[in-house]
Design a protein around this motif. Structure first.
Motif, mmCIF file in Angstrom:
data_model
loop_
_atom_site.group_PDB
_atom_site.id
_atom_site.type_symbol
_atom_site.label_atom_id
_atom_site.label_comp_id
_atom_site.label_asym_id
_atom_site.label_seq_id
_atom_site.Cartn_x
_atom_site.Cartn_y
_atom_site.Cartn_z
ATOM 1 N N ARG A 1 0.821 -1.213 0.000
ATOM 2 C CA ARG A 1 0.000 0.000 0.000
ATOM 3 C C ARG A 1 0.856 1.264 0.000
ATOM 4 N NH1 ARG A 1 -1.381 3.299 3.998
ATOM 5 N NH2 ARG A 1 -0.550 1.848 5.556
ATOM 6 N N ILE A 2 1.878 1.300 0.840
ATOM 7 C CA ILE A 2 2.710 2.504 0.924
ATOM 8 C C ILE A 2 3.505 2.692 -0.362
ATOM 9 C CG2 ILE A 2 4.644 3.552 2.174
ATOM 10 C CD1 ILE A 2 3.548 2.281 4.710
ATOM 11 N N GLN A 3 3.966 1.607 -0.955
ATOM 12 C CA GLN A 3 4.667 1.704 -2.236
ATOM 13 C C GLN A 3 3.727 2.184 -3.336
ATOM 14 O OE1 GLN A 3 6.031 -2.372 -2.351
ATOM 15 N NE2 GLN A 3 8.109 -1.791 -1.758
ATOM 16 N N ARG A 4 2.504 1.670 -3.329
ATOM 17 C CA ARG A 4 1.508 2.098 -4.327
ATOM 18 C C ARG A 4 1.205 3.589 -4.177
ATOM 19 N NH1 ARG A 4 -2.091 4.127 -6.711
ATOM 20 N NH2 ARG A 4 -3.738 3.170 -7.972
ATOM 21 N N ASN A 5 1.101 4.050 -2.942
ATOM 22 C CA ASN A 5 0.853 5.475 -2.709
ATOM 23 C C ASN A 5 2.028 6.328 -3.182
ATOM 24 O OD1 ASN A 5 -1.602 4.837 -1.573
ATOM 25 N ND2 ASN A 5 -0.885 4.982 0.544
ATOM 26 N N ARG A 6 3.236 5.843 -2.952
ATOM 27 C CA ARG A 6 4.404 6.595 -3.399
ATOM 28 C C ARG A 6 4.452 6.661 -4.922
ATOM 29 N NH1 ARG A 6 6.122 10.584 -2.479
ATOM 30 N NH2 ARG A 6 6.617 10.132 -0.295
ATOM 31 N N LEU A 7 4.152 5.557 -5.591
ATOM 32 C CA LEU A 7 4.140 5.554 -7.052
ATOM 33 C C LEU A 7 3.073 6.503 -7.589
ATOM 34 C CD1 LEU A 7 4.963 4.533 -9.819
ATOM 35 C CD2 LEU A 7 3.582 2.482 -9.429
ATOM 36 N N ALA A 8 1.945 6.584 -6.902
ATOM 37 C CA ALA A 8 0.870 7.471 -7.350
ATOM 38 C C ALA A 8 1.293 8.933 -7.287
ATOM 39 C CB ALA A 8 -0.379 7.243 -6.496
ATOM 40 N N TRP A 9 2.214 9.260 -6.386
ATOM 41 C CA TRP A 9 2.637 10.661 -6.228
ATOM 42 C C TRP A 9 3.294 11.196 -7.502
ATOM 43 C CZ3 TRP A 9 6.237 14.411 -6.190
ATOM 44 C CH2 TRP A 9 5.998 15.542 -5.400
ATOM 45 N N PRO A 10 4.343 10.554 -8.043
ATOM 46 C CA PRO A 10 4.902 11.080 -9.303
ATOM 47 C C PRO A 10 3.958 10.939 -10.489
ATOM 48 C CG PRO A 10 5.996 9.033 -8.685
ATOM 49 C CD PRO A 10 5.150 9.435 -7.518
#
Length: 442
Positions: free
Chosen positions: A22-31
């Motif tokens: 989940r945290i990785q998915r959220n980080r990817l969504a940022w850029p």
């Protein structure tokens, strides 16, 4: 990010069989939200229009050069298998923005970078949360040393806390005293903290870390050496865990330089869960004499240098190659998982030859072995996974596991890992100090 962009991102991850937590998915969504729609990197020639390029296979030297030349400041690069050293050469050519370490939910390191900081730095203007700037100075030292810092904080209207500390060595503050100060600030204030050394000057509001919403942000001097002169801690459980680990290590080894212990605390915390780290640009760690000092966000009072900041040249040999690529090395556990087993038994799994094998095969083996432990721990309380590319790495990982008195299992990329992998080994006679794929498992 629009619903359509969300859907495109999910479809890309699903079609490419990329497993993120989940945290990785959220980080990817940022850029993706700021650079544009994601695409899978497959071609390396021709100027790109922008957006987020997701790479799942490391390009060769020539292909990496072509890929690099196709990028511009409107492109971001995401590597969902950042733990693989096959990507190190490409990473060395790019600006490293950050990493998110693995977890059982997403058992890979997510690495992201691009071409320069201009687009990300612009996002700091939209930061809604301001960190509290914290610092200290040795009790009895000249208060003029912090006058410049206080003045810059007042001009920028930033909340702060600066206090004298009673250092055991007079004007030299030990790592333990620095970590203890930050632990007190963590307990005292509820907002994110940004520590800077007392001799620093803030040239503009340091809002990039809070705008990115990361757990921790720091600068790597010479691209590998973690510096504790500028340290951001978000108000997250992982940031608190990093601080506690650093504090504990500093209490155990009070004479060791603060950057080395921060490095080890980062490696430990990264192995135990998805630590979202941002590697701050040089402008957040500028020093007197730097060419970019005129554009600095945080300017430290020390003179610039091309040498290491820490006093031990031997430390570089242990961690430099891995840290330059933003990952843990063979001497660190890549990932640690624990179970509810009512004992203290540990098992160390060493995945060898990772650089000589296909990145997908390595990734699949990582997912298989972590999934097997989650399904059936075999009675082991603690599981540590180490990734080794070279023979020397293998020896270091074995020595670390033997010192911890763990059962050692050695596997190779592409090896079949059954769901009862750990249970089968728990009942298998330990005839060998290290069991490898050459010794078939029942």
């Amino acid at each position: 990010m629009t619903d359509d962009t969300h859907a495109k991102l999910d479809n890309l991850l699903r079609s490419a069989n990329i497993r993120l937590g989940r945290i990785q998915r959220n980080r990817l969504a940022w850029p993706v939200d700021r650079y544009g729609a994601p695409t899978l990197g497959g071609h390396y020639e021709g100027l790109r229009h922008g957006g987020v390029i997701v790479l799942t296979e490391p390009p060769s030297g020539a292909a990496a050069e072509l890929f690099y030349r196709s990028l511009h400041s409107g492109c971001a690069v995401v590597i969902p298998f950042g733990e693989n050293p096959g990507f190190d050469f490409l990473k060395s050519k790019l600006t490293e923005f950050g990493t998110v370490s693995p977890s059982a939910e997403g058992p890979h390191e997510l690495w992201w970078g691009g071409i320069g900081w201009s687009k990300l730095s612009a996002s700091a203007d939209g930061a809604t949360i301001r960190p509290r700037i914290v610092s200290y100075y040795p009790f009895g030292s000249d208060p003029d040393d912090i006058r410049s810092l206080r003045r810059s904080l007042d001009e920028l209207e930033l909340d702060s806390h600066i206090e004298p500390v009673a250092a055991e060595l007079g004007e030299q503050v030990l790592c333990f005293e620095k970590a203890e100060f930050l632990a007190r600030m963590w307990q005292r204030y509820s907002e994110p903290l940004l520590f800077v050394e007392a001799g620093a000057t803030l040239c503009e509001a340091p809002l990039l870390p809070s705008a990115l919403g990361c757990d921790v942000a720091l600068h790597k001097w010479n691209r590998w050496e973690m510096s504790a002169r500028t340290l951001y801690l978000g108000r997250t459980a992982r940031a608190g865990q990093l601080l506690r680990s650093w504090h504990h290590l500093a209490a155990s080894y009070p004479s060791i330089w603060d950057g080395y212990l921060l490095d080890q605390a980062w490696g430990l915390t990264s192995s135990e869960g998805p630590l979202d780290t941002v590697w701050l640009p040089r402008s957040y760690h500028a020093m007197k004499g730097d060419l970019a000092a005129a554009r600095a966000t945080i300017l430290h009072s020390e003179q610039t240098t091309t040498t290491s900041l820490g006093p031990d040249p031997g430390f570089a040999g242990l961690v430099r190659a891995a840290r330059r690529a933003g990952r843990t090395g063979a001497r660190d556990a890549f990932m640690v998982m624990t179970s509810e087993a009512a004992n203290e038994n540990g098992v160390a799994v060493i995945l060898r030859d990772i650089e000589a094998n296909d990145a997908r095969a390595v990734a699949a083996t990582v997912e298989a072995v972590t999934g097997a432990f989650a399904a059936d721990c075999g009675g082991y309380k603690r599981f540590e996974l180490s990734l080794c590319a070279l023979k020397d790495d293998l020896g270091a990982a074995q020595a670390a596991a033997q010192q911890a008195r763990y059962r050692i299992l050695e596997i190779a990329p592409g090896q079949s890992i059954p769901r009862d992998f750990f249970a089968a080994h728990a009942h298998h006679p330990a005839d060998h100090a290290v069991m490898t794929a050459r010794h078939p498992f029942p």
